[in-house]
Design a protein around this motif. Structure first.
Motif, PDB file in Angstrom:
ATOM      1  N   THR A   1       0.814  -1.212   0.000  1.00  0.00           N
ATOM      2  CA  THR A   1       0.000   0.000   0.000  1.00  0.00           C
ATOM      3  C   THR A   1       0.848   1.263   0.000  1.00  0.00           C
ATOM      4  N   ASP A   2       2.169   1.113  -0.008  1.00  0.00           N
ATOM      5  CA  ASP A   2       3.080   2.252  -0.040  1.00  0.00           C
ATOM      6  C   ASP A   2       4.412   1.792  -0.615  1.00  0.00           C
ATOM      7  N   GLU A   3       5.295   2.736  -0.881  1.00  0.00           N
ATOM      8  CA  GLU A   3       6.574   2.399  -1.515  1.00  0.00           C
ATOM      9  C   GLU A   3       7.446   1.477  -0.660  1.00  0.00           C
ATOM     10  N   PRO A   4       7.615   1.761   0.652  1.00  0.00           N
ATOM     11  CA  PRO A   4       8.419   0.809   1.425  1.00  0.00           C
ATOM     12  C   PRO A   4       7.821  -0.592   1.442  1.00  0.00           C
ATOM     13  N   GLY A   5       6.497  -0.688   1.508  1.00  0.00           N
ATOM     14  CA  GLY A   5       5.838  -1.999   1.479  1.00  0.00           C
ATOM     15  C   GLY A   5       6.130  -2.756   0.202  1.00  0.00           C
ATOM     16  N   LEU A   6       6.206  -2.037  -0.909  1.00  0.00           N
ATOM     17  CA  LEU A   6       6.549  -2.655  -2.191  1.00  0.00           C
ATOM     18  C   LEU A   6       7.921  -3.329  -2.109  1.00  0.00           C
ATOM     19  N   TYR A   7       8.925  -2.578  -1.647  1.00  0.00           N
ATOM     20  CA  TYR A   7      10.285  -3.124  -1.616  1.00  0.00           C
ATOM     21  C   TYR A   7      10.456  -4.186  -0.533  1.00  0.00           C
ATOM     22  N   LEU A   8       9.721  -4.059   0.561  1.00  0.00           N
ATOM     23  CA  LEU A   8       9.784  -5.101   1.591  1.00  0.00           C
ATOM     24  C   LEU A   8       9.181  -6.407   1.064  1.00  0.00           C
ATOM     25  N   ALA A   9       8.056  -6.303   0.362  1.00  0.00           N
ATOM     26  CA  ALA A   9       7.415  -7.506  -0.196  1.00  0.00           C
ATOM     27  C   ALA A   9       8.297  -8.145  -1.266  1.00  0.00           C
ATOM     28  N   LEU A  10       8.899  -7.337  -2.141  1.00  0.00           N
ATOM     29  CA  LEU A  10       9.804  -7.883  -3.160  1.00  0.00           C
ATOM     30  C   LEU A  10      11.008  -8.561  -2.502  1.00  0.00           C
ATOM     31  N   GLY A  11      11.558  -7.919  -1.476  1.00  0.00           N
ATOM     32  CA  GLY A  11      12.711  -8.488  -0.777  1.00  0.00           C
ATOM     33  C   GLY A  11      12.400  -9.842  -0.173  1.00  0.00           C
ATOM     34  N   GLU A  12      11.237  -9.960   0.451  1.00  0.00           N
ATOM     35  CA  GLU A  12      10.851 -11.246   1.035  1.00  0.00           C
ATOM     36  C   GLU A  12      10.562 -12.286  -0.037  1.00  0.00           C
ATOM     37  N   THR A  13      10.008 -11.850  -1.148  1.00  0.00           N
ATOM     38  CA  THR A  13       9.702 -12.784  -2.231  1.00  0.00           C
ATOM     39  C   THR A  13      10.976 -13.444  -2.752  1.00  0.00           C
ATOM     40  N   VAL A  14      12.013 -12.661  -2.913  1.00  0.00           N
ATOM     41  CA  VAL A  14      13.254 -13.190  -3.478  1.00  0.00           C
ATOM     42  C   VAL A  14      14.154 -13.811  -2.407  1.00  0.00           C
ATOM     43  N   ASN A  15      14.231 -13.195  -1.227  1.00  0.00           N
ATOM     44  CA  ASN A  15      15.225 -13.612  -0.229  1.00  0.00           C
ATOM     45  C   ASN A  15      14.658 -14.018   1.128  1.00  0.00           C
ATOM     46  N   GLY A  16      13.359 -14.233   1.233  1.00  0.00           N
ATOM     47  CA  GLY A  16      12.771 -14.722   2.473  1.00  0.00           C
ATOM     48  C   GLY A  16      12.553 -13.624   3.502  1.00  0.00           C
ATOM     49  N   PRO A  17      12.085 -13.992   4.699  1.00  0.00           N
ATOM     50  CA  PRO A  17      11.780 -13.011   5.735  1.00  0.00           C
ATOM     51  C   PRO A  17      12.973 -12.084   6.004  1.00  0.00           C
ATOM     52  N   GLY A  18      12.695 -10.790   6.036  1.00  0.00           N
ATOM     53  CA  GLY A  18      13.760  -9.808   6.270  1.00  0.00           C
ATOM     54  C   GLY A  18      14.692  -9.637   5.088  1.00  0.00           C
ATOM     55  N   GLY A  19      14.317 -10.188   3.925  1.00  0.00           N
ATOM     56  CA  GLY A  19      15.179 -10.140   2.755  1.00  0.00           C
ATOM     57  C   GLY A  19      15.133  -8.813   2.037  1.00  0.00           C
ATOM     58  N   TYR A  20      16.209  -8.515   1.341  1.00  0.00           N
ATOM     59  CA  TYR A  20      16.355  -7.258   0.594  1.00  0.00           C
ATOM     60  C   TYR A  20      16.388  -7.541  -0.899  1.00  0.00           C
ATOM     61  N   PHE A  21      15.688  -6.698  -1.653  1.00  0.00           N
ATOM     62  CA  PHE A  21      15.765  -6.751  -3.108  1.00  0.00           C
ATOM     63  C   PHE A  21      15.442  -5.375  -3.664  1.00  0.00           C
ATOM     64  N   GLY A  22      16.157  -4.381  -3.175  1.00  0.00           N
ATOM     65  CA  GLY A  22      15.995  -3.003  -3.627  1.00  0.00           C
ATOM     66  C   GLY A  22      15.181  -2.168  -2.666  1.00  0.00           C
ATOM     67  N   GLY A  23      15.476  -0.872  -2.694  1.00  0.00           N
ATOM     68  CA  GLY A  23      14.750   0.080  -1.863  1.00  0.00           C
ATOM     69  C   GLY A  23      14.309   1.293  -2.668  1.00  0.00           C
ATOM     70  N   CYS A  24      14.624   1.283  -3.948  1.00  0.00           N
ATOM     71  CA  CYS A  24      14.204   2.305  -4.906  1.00  0.00           C
ATOM     72  C   CYS A  24      14.351   1.675  -6.288  1.00  0.00           C
ATOM     73  N   LEU A  25      13.902   2.361  -7.321  1.00  0.00           N
ATOM     74  CA  LEU A  25      13.953   1.777  -8.664  1.00  0.00           C
ATOM     75  C   LEU A  25      15.376   1.446  -9.100  1.00  0.00           C
ATOM     76  N   GLU A  26      16.315   2.338  -8.809  1.00  0.00           N
ATOM     77  CA  GLU A  26      17.705   2.091  -9.210  1.00  0.00           C
ATOM     78  C   GLU A  26      18.288   0.873  -8.492  1.00  0.00           C
ATOM     79  N   ALA A  27      18.015   0.765  -7.202  1.00  0.00           N
ATOM     80  CA  ALA A  27      18.516  -0.383  -6.435  1.00  0.00           C
ATOM     81  C   ALA A  27      17.851  -1.678  -6.896  1.00  0.00           C
ATOM     82  N   LEU A  28      16.574  -1.615  -7.240  1.00  0.00           N
ATOM     83  CA  LEU A  28      15.891  -2.794  -7.770  1.00  0.00           C
ATOM     84  C   LEU A  28      16.576  -3.254  -9.051  1.00  0.00           C
ATOM     85  N   GLY A  29      16.892  -2.309  -9.926  1.00  0.00           N
ATOM     86  CA  GLY A  29      17.615  -2.640 -11.154  1.00  0.00           C
ATOM     87  C   GLY A  29      18.959  -3.281 -10.868  1.00  0.00           C
ATOM     88  N   ASP A  30      19.668  -2.757  -9.860  1.00  0.00           N
ATOM     89  CA  ASP A  30      20.957  -3.339  -9.469  1.00  0.00           C
ATOM     90  C   ASP A  30      20.776  -4.776  -8.986  1.00  0.00           C
TER      91      ASP A  30
END
Length: 178
Positions: A92-121
């Protein structure tokens, strides 16, 4: 001597010193983030969505800790053609987007970007992902509703939902919205 601290002999005469800091050497933890830091000091979460009940400001603090932790740990990249499933109910917000993506790829507490540029990285590898892959984004309507009319830091409107889909496509992650 640097004016950011003051050294004085410890009052009981021992070899200790009394050190006062004026806050210029580090930023203290904001009051709203203290419970989140305390939660993480006990250890990273072991269940998905532990951040979901937080408001946007606290989700941002959670994402900061996720990002900090990601910089200090090695990630095992999954093999190419992995199928991911994103639970979008709480995006429902930008941090929630990146938290959900992080968990999807790397499990609970996982990281997978915190902005569009970091997501691309992250899509470039070494953050748990190897291209190509597929992503089934469940409840994508929630993210579309909340992220399609977003403002940039300088107040310009943009569609974050569409931008994220574009970055994922550029990173060879094939997304199915459900």
């Amino acid at each position: 001597m640097d004016q950011s601290h003051h050294l004085a002999p410890f009052p009981d005469g021992t070899d200790l010193i009394d050190l006062e800091l004026d806050g210029k050497l580090f930023t203290p933890v904001p009051e709203h983030a203290r419970p989140i830091w305390e939660r993480w000091f006990a250890g990273p979460p072991n269940t998905l969505g532990a951040w979901a009940c937080l408001d946007t400001r606290r989700r941002r603090a959670w994402l900061d800790l996720v990002r900090e932790r990601a910089c200090r740990r090695a990630h095992r990249d999954r093999s190419a053609r992995h199928a991911y499933e994103l639970d979008g109910r709480h995006i429902t917000d930008e941090p929630g987007l990146y938290l959900a993506l992080g968990e999807t790829v790397n499990g609970p507490g996982g990281y997978f970007g915190g902005c569009l540029e970091a997501l691309g990285d992250c899509l470039g590898g070494t953050f748990g992902y190897t291209a190509p892959a597929t992503l089934l984004w469940r409840e994508a309507v929630t993210a579309r509703e909340h992220l399609s009319k977003t403002l940039t830091p300088n107040g310009q409107p943009y569609d974050l939902f569409t931008e994220v889909l574009n970055v994922l496509a550029e990173g060879d992650m094939h997304v199915t919205l459900a």
